[in-house]
Design an enzyme around this catalytic site. Structure first.
Site, PDB file in Angstrom:
ATOM      1  N   ALA A 158       2.325   4.975   7.622  1.00 25.31           N
ATOM      2  CA  ALA A 158       1.930   5.717   5.851  1.00 25.31           C
ATOM      3  C   ALA A 158       1.219   4.438   5.409  1.00 25.31           C
ATOM      4  O   ALA A 158       1.177   3.422   4.832  1.00 25.31           O
ATOM      5  CB  ALA A 158       3.090   5.752   5.517  1.00 25.31           C
ATOM      6  N   CYS A 159      -0.092   5.008   4.880  1.00 23.72           N
ATOM      7  CA  CYS A 159      -1.177   4.656   3.683  1.00 23.72           C
ATOM      8  C   CYS A 159      -0.834   4.749   2.612  1.00 23.72           C
ATOM      9  O   CYS A 159       0.648   5.710   2.034  1.00 23.72           O
ATOM     10  CB  CYS A 159      -2.567   5.441   4.135  1.00 23.72           C
ATOM     11  SG  CYS A 159      -2.709   5.727   5.984  1.00 23.72           S
ATOM     12  N   GLY A 160      -1.592   4.084   1.733  1.00 30.52           N
ATOM     13  CA  GLY A 160      -1.457   3.789   0.535  1.00 30.52           C
ATOM     14  C   GLY A 160      -2.403   5.517  -0.444  1.00 30.52           C
ATOM     15  O   GLY A 160      -3.644   5.019   0.074  1.00 30.52           O
ATOM     16  N   ASN A 172      -2.069  10.651   3.173  1.00 34.54           N
ATOM     17  CA  ASN A 172      -0.322   9.181   3.447  1.00 34.54           C
ATOM     18  C   ASN A 172      -0.056   9.877   4.883  1.00 34.54           C
ATOM     19  O   ASN A 172       1.082  10.903   4.651  1.00 34.54           O
ATOM     20  CB  ASN A 172       0.155   8.924   1.840  1.00 34.54           C
ATOM     21  CG  ASN A 172       1.330   8.028   2.150  1.00 34.54           C
ATOM     22  OD1 ASN A 172       1.662   8.024   3.140  1.00 34.54           O
ATOM     23  ND2 ASN A 172       2.294   7.857   1.139  1.00 34.54           N
TER      24      ASN A 172
END
Length: 367
Positions: free
Chosen positions: A37-39, A269
């Site tokens: 998962a990204c920010g 995300n």
């Protein structure tokens, strides 16, 4: 490799790499099943007042998302970071070397181009020809100030050159009408100079964004590197009333300059598990695309001609990330005539089919 970028010019056109080669499927390993998962963060002024303070707030928010992004073996080569803001008319008007129409009546966007001068100039000329063929005026190019001193060796080896493209319409369209006007020409550029794929082939050009309303700065960077790399982002003249920032943790694709977020409308995300099926449906429907707003798929009398929209196909770029393909589909729906909230609800509907308590009119909307 980086050493190739500094060799003397050869007789053939040398084009910079923008991607890193992903590992191939080996044994039980398959790169399709990478997950993480990204920010992401969104900042806006509730009354729409543009300021430099808000842009700096967004950059601080992005830096605070550093733990949500990834790096390789080099801590100074990131999976990607970027920011989407409103077109900074005040700054651009003072730094370009040519006249700009009134705000909203020109589109600006960041373009990744080859490093080698002759290759870059050749690509720029061809981009100008494509826009001219579609009746769009190219106002000029601006070399974007950058400082690569903080970048790691891997990011430097794949780094393109950075230019902003400025275009307008002879008809004087502005806002979303201008964005619709330039959409087809931009898609033609993407198809001719595919820079989003990650198959190891030399990438020629990639248009991060081209809009009268918003502009994107992004790259194969860590979150603290973004503001240090693009000089515009720390210029006191850059202003926006809204922004979207993203710190990337590569999931179903590997790091590259073009695949950093944000894209033209969204940052994302997570993981879109249905992306391949949705792309297949999009490919199946492309021949039926017809839009008077985009000027595609219609005959001289404005009737669907059954030929689809060859100029904009494929809508979803092969080899792009799940978010990039989602963004391309959303863009088509929005510029094709749907209001943006409506288009988003078409892309991400509620679970409505078996919802017994949902109001009939809402269920009919989703159906």
């Amino acid at each position: 490799t980086s050493s190739r970028l500094h060799q003397p010019p050869s007789t053939h056109v040398e084009v910079v790499m923008m991607t890193c080669n992903p590992p191939a499927a080996t044994g039980l390993y398959d790169p399709r099943f990478e997950h993480d998962a990204c920010g992401v963060s969104f900042v806006a002024h509730m009354k729409g007042v543009r300021s430099n303070e808000l842009v700096q707030t967004g950059l601080r928010a992005l830096t605070n998302l550093e733990h949500r992004g990834a790096t390789g073996a080099e801590p100074d080569t990131g999976d990607g970071a970027g920011i989407l803001i409103q077109v900074p008319d005040r700054l651009l008007r003072e730094v370009v070397g040519f006249a700009l129409p009134p705000e909203g009546q020109y589109a600006a966007g960041l373009v990744f181009l080859p490093v080698e001068e002759r290759a870059r100039e050749k690509v720029q000329r061809r981009i100008g020809e494509i826009f001219a063929e579609d009746g769009i005026d190219v106002l000029g190019w601006r070399k974007v100030p950058t400082d690569p001193s903080t970048l790691g060796a891997t990011a430097l080896a794949a780094m393109p050159s950075f230019y902003q493209l400025f275009v307008s319409s002879p008809g004087g369209e502005s806002g979303v009408a201008l964005d619709r006007r330039i959409y087809v020409a931009r898609k033609r550029v993407e198809h001719e100079f595919d820079g989003a794929g990650e198959d190891g082939a030399a990438s020629k050009a990639f248009v991060c964004s081209l809009s009268s309303r918003t502009i994107v700065y992004k790259g194969m960077l860590t979150t603290p590197q973004l503001g240090a790399f693009f000089g515009d982002l720390t210029d006191p003249r850059i202003e926006s009333a809204l922004l979207l920032v993203h710190s990337r943790f590569s999931t179903n694709t590997f790091p590259s300059w073009p695949l950093a977020h944000p894209y033209r409308y969204i940052a994302h995300n997570g993981e879109i598990n249905t992306v391949q099926g949705n792309e297949n449906w999009m490919r199946a429907r492309e021949a039926l695309i017809a839009s008077p707003l985009l000027g595609v798929g219609l005959d001289a009398e404005g009737r669907p001609n059954g030929e689809g929209a060859a100029k904009v196909s494929p809508v979803c770029t092969p080899g792009a990330s799940d978010t990039a393909r989602f963004d391309e589909a959303l863009e088509l729906l929005h510029l094709g005539g749907y209001e943006l909230p409506h288009a988003v609800l078409m892309m991400i509907p509620e679970a409505w089919e078996n919802h017994e308590e949902m109001l009939p009119e809402r269920k009919a909307f989703y159906q």
